[in-house]
Design an enzyme around this catalytic site. Structure first.
Site, PDB file in Angstrom:
ATOM      1  N   ASN A   1      -3.475   6.589  -1.125  1.00  0.00           N
ATOM      2  CA  ASN A   1      -2.590   6.677   0.153  1.00  0.00           C
ATOM      3  C   ASN A   1      -1.854   7.948   0.131  1.00  0.00           C
ATOM      4  OD1 ASN A   1      -3.592   5.003   2.295  1.00  0.00           O
ATOM      5  ND2 ASN A   1      -2.177   3.357   0.996  1.00  0.00           N
TER       6      ASN A   1
ATOM      7  N   SER B   1       0.928  -1.085   0.079  1.00  0.00           N
ATOM      8  CA  SER B   1       0.017   0.085   0.012  1.00  0.00           C
ATOM      9  C   SER B   1       0.878   1.405   0.063  1.00  0.00           C
ATOM     10  CB  SER B   1      -0.931   0.181   1.073  1.00  0.00           C
ATOM     11  OG  SER B   1      -0.343  -0.043   2.482  1.00  0.00           O
TER      12      SER B   1
ATOM     13  N   GLU C   1      -5.894  -0.819  -6.853  1.00  0.00           N
ATOM     14  CA  GLU C   1      -5.078   0.033  -7.716  1.00  0.00           C
ATOM     15  C   GLU C   1      -4.140  -0.892  -8.405  1.00  0.00           C
ATOM     16  OE1 GLU C   1      -4.736   4.159  -5.029  1.00  0.00           O
ATOM     17  OE2 GLU C   1      -3.757   2.331  -4.154  1.00  0.00           O
TER      18      GLU C   1
ATOM     19  N   HIS D   1      -2.837  -3.297  -5.512  1.00  0.00           N
ATOM     20  CA  HIS D   1      -3.456  -3.000  -3.974  1.00  0.00           C
ATOM     21  C   HIS D   1      -4.622  -3.102  -3.909  1.00  0.00           C
ATOM     22  CE1 HIS D   1      -3.699   0.445  -1.175  1.00  0.00           C
ATOM     23  NE2 HIS D   1      -3.468  -0.864  -0.398  1.00  0.00           N
TER      24      HIS D   1
END
Length: 297
Positions: free
Chosen positions: A199, A126, A161, A149
């Site tokens: 993130n 991540s 992702e 991800h």
């Protein structure tokens, strides 16, 4: 024509790994779940059983037999093993292990010598650099290496992702996008930058909210209320931090400070240490999973 991924091996039978295994198997993909011990694999099977039971009851509330069939048909697509070599014959080999660069890199370095030349590798990281994880692999394998991800909990979260490094081929990316479609997930493509999309935006946002609290700009409750009602978010940044895990958030920020600031990939101010966050982690107050963080649970 892109490779169609029909089989998948997942290293790591924890919450993330088991979730990926479950969703893939539910959608007809043959899956090998592997970990270092039989106990870890049994824990993974237990996670899947509990999750599948909930899914089956929701899907077929009035039919116990159809509930049982959903669970049975899903497990029919899953095999487990502690043997790395036995797990390397799938179209795709991915990991969902501890978020540590050297550990992930060493795993893939070992697997590179066990897997066939056409096998795609993917990391569920991540926050780490996918390219750096792939460095232990051969040059040819790095062309078939990407980030994949998933979000926790995998059965409920729709997003994946798909992360391409500078060396990832378009064919590899297309194959992973196809897998996401088969798993009934919504995929987004992105480059191998710190935190990818989600993130990269969330971590600085959560850290700035913590700085606001530390400065005394507003209370934790009011910060979260403001963002929920003013920005239409389902969860405020401090509750979200607790949900993610304060230790996880602190570790991501530290990793980016050490590895990504000097490269110019992210600004130093965005990830500078926050005293109150470091103190809470030191006290074992890690958020929802420990029962206490910015809020009590």
């Amino acid at each position: 024509m892109a490779l169609e991924i029909k089989s998948l091996s997942v290293f790591g039978a924890g919450l993330m790994g088991a979730g990926i295994v479950q969703v893939a198997a539910q959608n007809g993909i043959k899956v090998v779940m592997t970990d270092v011990s039989d106990a870890a694999l049994e824990n993974g099977r237990s996670i899947i059983t509990k999750s599948l039971t909930r899914v089956a009851k929701k899907a077929h509330p009035d039919s116990p037999s159809r509930q049982e069939e959903l669970i049975r048909s899903t497990f029919a697509n899953i095999v487990t093993t502690t043997s790395a070599s036995d797990a390397c014959s799938s179209d795709l080999v991915m990991e969902a292990i501890v978020e540590n660069l050297s550990t992930k890199r060493e795993l893939f370095k070992r697997l590179d010598g066990l897997a066939g030349p056409n096998t795609i590798f993917a990391s569920n990281t991540s926050s780490l650099s996918v390219a750096k994880i792939a460095e232990g692999c051969s040059a040819e394998r790095q062309r078939k290496f990407a980030g994949l991800h998933f979000f926790n909990p995998v059965p409920a979260m729709k997003l994946v992702e798909v992360v391409a490094t500078d060396k990832t081929t378009e064919e590899t990316t297309e194959a992973l996008l196809g897998l996401c479609s088969t798993m009934k997930k919504t995929a987004v493509r992105c480059k191998d930058t710190p935190g990818f999309i989600v993130n990269r935006l969330l971590v600085p946002y959560m850290l700035e909210a913590i700085r606001m609290l530390e400065r005394g700009d507003a209370s934790a409750k009011d910060i979260d209320t403001a963002m929920k009602l003013g920005a239409g978010l389902p969860m405020g940044p401090l509750e979200l931090s607790d949900f993610v895990g304060l230790d996880t958030l602190a570790a991501i920020a530290e990793g980016w400070r050490e590895e990504r600031v000097s490269t110019g990939e992210i600004g130093e101010a965005a990830v500078e240490p926050v005293g109150i966050l470091e103190q809470l982690v030191k006290e074992g107050k890690k958020g929802r999973k420990s029962g206490q963080g910015f809020f009590d649970y």
